[in-house]
Design an enzyme around this catalytic site. Structure first.
Site, PDB file in Angstrom:
ATOM      1  N   CYS A 118       0.816  -1.226   0.000  1.00  0.00           N
ATOM      2  CA  CYS A 118       0.000   0.000   0.000  1.00  0.00           C
ATOM      3  C   CYS A 118       0.845   1.271   0.000  1.00  0.00           C
ATOM      4  O   CYS A 118       0.338   2.351  -0.281  1.00  0.00           O
ATOM      5  CB  CYS A 118      -0.932   0.012   1.209  1.00  0.00           C
ATOM      6  SG  CYS A 118      -2.097  -1.342   1.180  1.00  0.00           S
ATOM      7  N   HIS A 293      -2.893   7.308   2.834  1.00  0.00           N
ATOM      8  CA  HIS A 293      -3.397   6.054   2.271  1.00  0.00           C
ATOM      9  C   HIS A 293      -4.812   5.840   2.821  1.00  0.00           C
ATOM     10  O   HIS A 293      -5.052   5.951   4.017  1.00  0.00           O
ATOM     11  CB  HIS A 293      -2.474   4.905   2.673  1.00  0.00           C
ATOM     12  CG  HIS A 293      -3.044   3.560   2.372  1.00  0.00           C
ATOM     13  ND1 HIS A 293      -3.684   3.279   1.181  1.00  0.00           N
ATOM     14  CD2 HIS A 293      -3.101   2.412   3.110  1.00  0.00           C
ATOM     15  CE1 HIS A 293      -4.093   2.024   1.202  1.00  0.00           C
ATOM     16  NE2 HIS A 293      -3.759   1.478   2.364  1.00  0.00           N
ATOM     17  N   ASN A 323     -10.473   0.556  -0.059  1.00  0.00           N
ATOM     18  CA  ASN A 323      -9.015   0.622  -0.002  1.00  0.00           C
ATOM     19  C   ASN A 323      -8.443   0.050  -1.292  1.00  0.00           C
ATOM     20  O   ASN A 323      -8.547  -1.139  -1.543  1.00  0.00           O
ATOM     21  CB  ASN A 323      -8.565  -0.199   1.219  1.00  0.00           C
ATOM     22  CG  ASN A 323      -7.060  -0.317   1.341  1.00  0.00           C
ATOM     23  OD1 ASN A 323      -6.318   0.026   0.426  1.00  0.00           O
ATOM     24  ND2 ASN A 323      -6.618  -0.816   2.478  1.00  0.00           N
TER      25      ASN A 323
HETATM   26  N1  ACO Z   1     -19.277  -7.569   8.832  1.00  0.00           N
HETATM   27  C1  ACO Z   1     -19.763  -7.917  10.030  1.00  0.00           C
HETATM   28  N2  ACO Z   1     -19.004  -8.369  11.016  1.00  0.00           N
HETATM   29  C2  ACO Z   1     -17.680  -8.465  10.787  1.00  0.00           C
HETATM   30  C3  ACO Z   1     -17.098  -8.119   9.561  1.00  0.00           C
HETATM   31  C4  ACO Z   1     -17.945  -7.659   8.548  1.00  0.00           C
HETATM   32  N3  ACO Z   1     -17.502  -7.307   7.342  1.00  0.00           N
HETATM   33  N4  ACO Z   1     -15.777  -8.317   9.646  1.00  0.00           N
HETATM   34  C5  ACO Z   1     -15.514  -8.782  10.872  1.00  0.00           C
HETATM   35  N5  ACO Z   1     -16.659  -8.875  11.562  1.00  0.00           N
HETATM   36  C6  ACO Z   1     -16.871  -9.350  12.911  1.00  0.00           C
HETATM   37  C7  ACO Z   1     -15.761 -10.246  13.389  1.00  0.00           C
HETATM   38  O1  ACO Z   1     -15.957 -11.558  12.922  1.00  0.00           O
HETATM   39  C8  ACO Z   1     -15.931 -10.136  14.878  1.00  0.00           C
HETATM   40  O2  ACO Z   1     -16.976 -10.978  15.278  1.00  0.00           O
HETATM   41  P1  ACO Z   1     -16.865 -11.807  16.632  1.00  0.00           P
HETATM   42  O3  ACO Z   1     -16.754 -10.759  17.716  1.00  0.00           O
HETATM   43  O4  ACO Z   1     -18.151 -12.549  16.643  1.00  0.00           O
HETATM   44  O5  ACO Z   1     -15.642 -12.639  16.505  1.00  0.00           O
HETATM   45  C9  ACO Z   1     -16.377  -8.703  15.067  1.00  0.00           C
HETATM   46  O6  ACO Z   1     -16.846  -8.241  13.801  1.00  0.00           O
HETATM   47  C10 ACO Z   1     -15.284  -7.793  15.557  1.00  0.00           C
HETATM   48  O7  ACO Z   1     -14.136  -8.076  14.790  1.00  0.00           O
HETATM   49  P2  ACO Z   1     -12.844  -7.242  14.930  1.00  0.00           P
HETATM   50  O8  ACO Z   1     -11.810  -7.747  13.983  1.00  0.00           O
HETATM   51  O9  ACO Z   1     -12.487  -7.130  16.385  1.00  0.00           O
HETATM   52  O10 ACO Z   1     -13.407  -5.852  14.451  1.00  0.00           O
HETATM   53  P3  ACO Z   1     -12.683  -4.478  14.494  1.00  0.00           P
HETATM   54  O11 ACO Z   1     -13.429  -3.520  15.295  1.00  0.00           O
HETATM   55  O12 ACO Z   1     -11.216  -4.642  14.779  1.00  0.00           O
HETATM   56  O13 ACO Z   1     -12.844  -4.041  12.991  1.00  0.00           O
HETATM   57  C11 ACO Z   1     -11.496  -3.904  11.025  1.00  0.00           C
HETATM   58  C12 ACO Z   1     -12.277  -4.818  11.938  1.00  0.00           C
HETATM   59  C13 ACO Z   1     -12.436  -2.896  10.409  1.00  0.00           C
HETATM   60  C14 ACO Z   1     -10.853  -4.713   9.917  1.00  0.00           C
HETATM   61  C15 ACO Z   1     -10.427  -3.197  11.908  1.00  0.00           C
HETATM   62  O14 ACO Z   1      -9.619  -4.133  12.573  1.00  0.00           O
HETATM   63  C16 ACO Z   1      -9.592  -2.300  11.146  1.00  0.00           C
HETATM   64  O15 ACO Z   1     -10.018  -1.236  10.785  1.00  0.00           O
HETATM   65  N6  ACO Z   1      -8.315  -2.698  10.861  1.00  0.00           N
HETATM   66  C17 ACO Z   1      -7.461  -2.041  10.006  1.00  0.00           C
HETATM   67  C18 ACO Z   1      -7.265  -2.910   8.824  1.00  0.00           C
HETATM   68  C19 ACO Z   1      -7.407  -2.212   7.531  1.00  0.00           C
HETATM   69  O16 ACO Z   1      -7.954  -1.155   7.391  1.00  0.00           O
HETATM   70  N7  ACO Z   1      -6.851  -2.848   6.542  1.00  0.00           N
HETATM   71  C20 ACO Z   1      -6.882  -2.327   5.243  1.00  0.00           C
HETATM   72  C21 ACO Z   1      -6.011  -3.155   4.373  1.00  0.00           C
HETATM   73  S1  ACO Z   1      -4.355  -3.089   4.891  1.00  0.00           S
HETATM   74  C22 ACO Z   1      -3.725  -1.599   4.522  1.00  0.00           C
HETATM   75  O17 ACO Z   1      -4.223  -0.936   3.679  1.00  0.00           O
HETATM   76  C23 ACO Z   1      -2.538  -1.091   5.271  1.00  0.00           C
END
Ligand code: ACO
Length: 366
Positions: A118, A293, A323
């Protein structure tokens, strides 16, 4: 100093996929995706190739088509260098940059591809600026006055569409800029690139190198070519992929530990912005716009809080794009130009972070 951005463009695939569409694929909802990521819809390339998107963004940056930003129309023979960053190349050979050279008639350009996930655009721009600046002072047979820097990705081709943790985040697109060496302009004031080890294997995507050579440890063995590729096993083990394969996931898709990525990204954004500002002796108050980004709007919010600056200072273009990996920064920059946010003399920071872990920033004056 003296390398100005004189053109900027972007290209997006035609197909728009909404959060409601995603809810037909995996157990999710518009509410969950919007709240956790700021994403409402994303573009998915059905007919467009990586190089098609790169070509369209480049045409805008060169001033050949409407949209984006262009100080003047650049002639094909004026481009001396093309660097294209991608993690979703159409082909390994030739480089995707070489395909762009041929399509656009850039007859004087040296071309290569670069992969820094990225952060690819910021890395590519840093390398291009260094090569163009060095060419002005170093004896070289490859004079480089102008470079076309492209970042393009089709994450849709490495997405596990059954994994709701990743598939809702990503979208396809391309962005490009043209830089020109012009000693009379401040242009790019400072650059910074760095890596830190991704010890938790938070972002991985294996390469589909599936040909099995007709040899074993003893030499030629025609039977070997009919077996499955063994060298994958060691890299899958090293990158922590084996476990998800055993659970039945496809191999050649992006895997992400969202929380580790979140922690790294917020920290990386602040670090990279401070590094370029300190290096150029520019305070954050003097910066007009930060173009980050577009990984996730919550990461941008977090970065703003960590830097103690208003969210309004950030260009946010994620809501209808998702993204799009390295392409997100030049696409968001193109938006800022199109929205008339940037004027001559404004200072802008481009900042990115991603797989590797990679991080970097570029500070420039419009
Ligand atoms: N829809 C509904 N529920 C979901 C989804 C979805 N799309 N995805 C995950 N969940 C659920 C999980 O299964 C979990 O359920 P559980 O509690 O029953 O196990 C629950 O939501 C919470 O999951 P977490 O992973 O703790 O959710 P979090 O609040 O951390 O949000 C997210 C997830 C949005 C991915 C967050 O971790 C984040 O923003 N991370 C940054 C990653 C990112 O932006 N990556 C982009 C690509 S990499 C880059 O560009 C550098």
């Amino acid at each position: 100093m003296g390398c100005a951005i004189i053109g900027c463009g972007k290209a997006l695939p035609a197909l728009d996929v909404t959060n409601d569409d995603m809810a037909k694929l995996v157990e999710t909802s518009d509410e969950w995706i919007s709240k956790r990521t700021g994403i409402k819809s994303r573009k998915v390339a059905i007919t467009e190739t990586t190089t098609d998107l790169a070509e369209a963004a480049s045409r805008q940056a060169l001033g050949w088509t409407d949209g984006g930003y262009s100080e003047r129309r650049i002639n094909p023979e004026e481009i001396d260098l093309v660097i294209l960053s991608t993690v979703t190349a159409d082909v390994l050979v030739p480089s995707n940059a070489a395909i762009i050279r041929r399509r656009l008639g850039l007859i004087n350009a040296a071309c290569f591809d670069l992969n820094a996930a990225c952060s690819g655009f910021v890395y590519a721009l840093t390398v291009a600026e260094a090569m163009v600046a060095a060419s002005a002072t170093t004896k070289t047979r490859s004079d480089m006055v102008r470079a076309l820097v492209i970042s393009v990705d089709r994450p849709s081709r490495i997405t596990n569409w059954a994994d709701r943790n990743t598939c809702v985040l990503l979208g396809d697109g391309a962005g490009a800029v043209v830089i020109e060496h012009d000693p009379s302009r401040p242009g790019i004031l400072s650059t910074y690139i760095a890596n830190e080890d991704d010890v938790h294997n938070s972002l991985t995507c294996p390469m589909p190198l599936d040909v099995v050579p007709p040899f074993d440890e003893e030499g030629v063995n025609l039977e070997a070519a009919h077996q499955t590729e063994k060298s994958h096993a060691s890299i899958d083990e090293e990158l922590g992929i084996t476990e998800s394969l055993e659970a039945g996931a496809p191999r050649n898709v992006l895997r992400m530990n969202g929380q580790q990525v979140f922690k790294f990204s917020g920290r990386a954004m602040k670090q990279a912005v401070s590094q370029v500002c300190e290096c150029a002796g520019v305070s954050l108050e003097e910066v007009k716009l930060i173009v980050p980004h577009q990984a996730n709007e919550r990461i941008i919010d977090f970065g703003a809080r960590r830097m103690d600056i208003e969210k309004e200072m950030f260009q946010v273009s994620i809501s209808h794009r998702g993204n799009s990996s390295g392409a997100s920064v030049p696409m968001a920059l193109s938006d800022a130009y199109e929205q008339g946010i940037l004027k001559k003399g404004d200072k802008v920071v481009l900042v990115a972070f991603g797989g590797g872990f990679t991080l970097g920033a570029v500070l420039y004056e419009v």
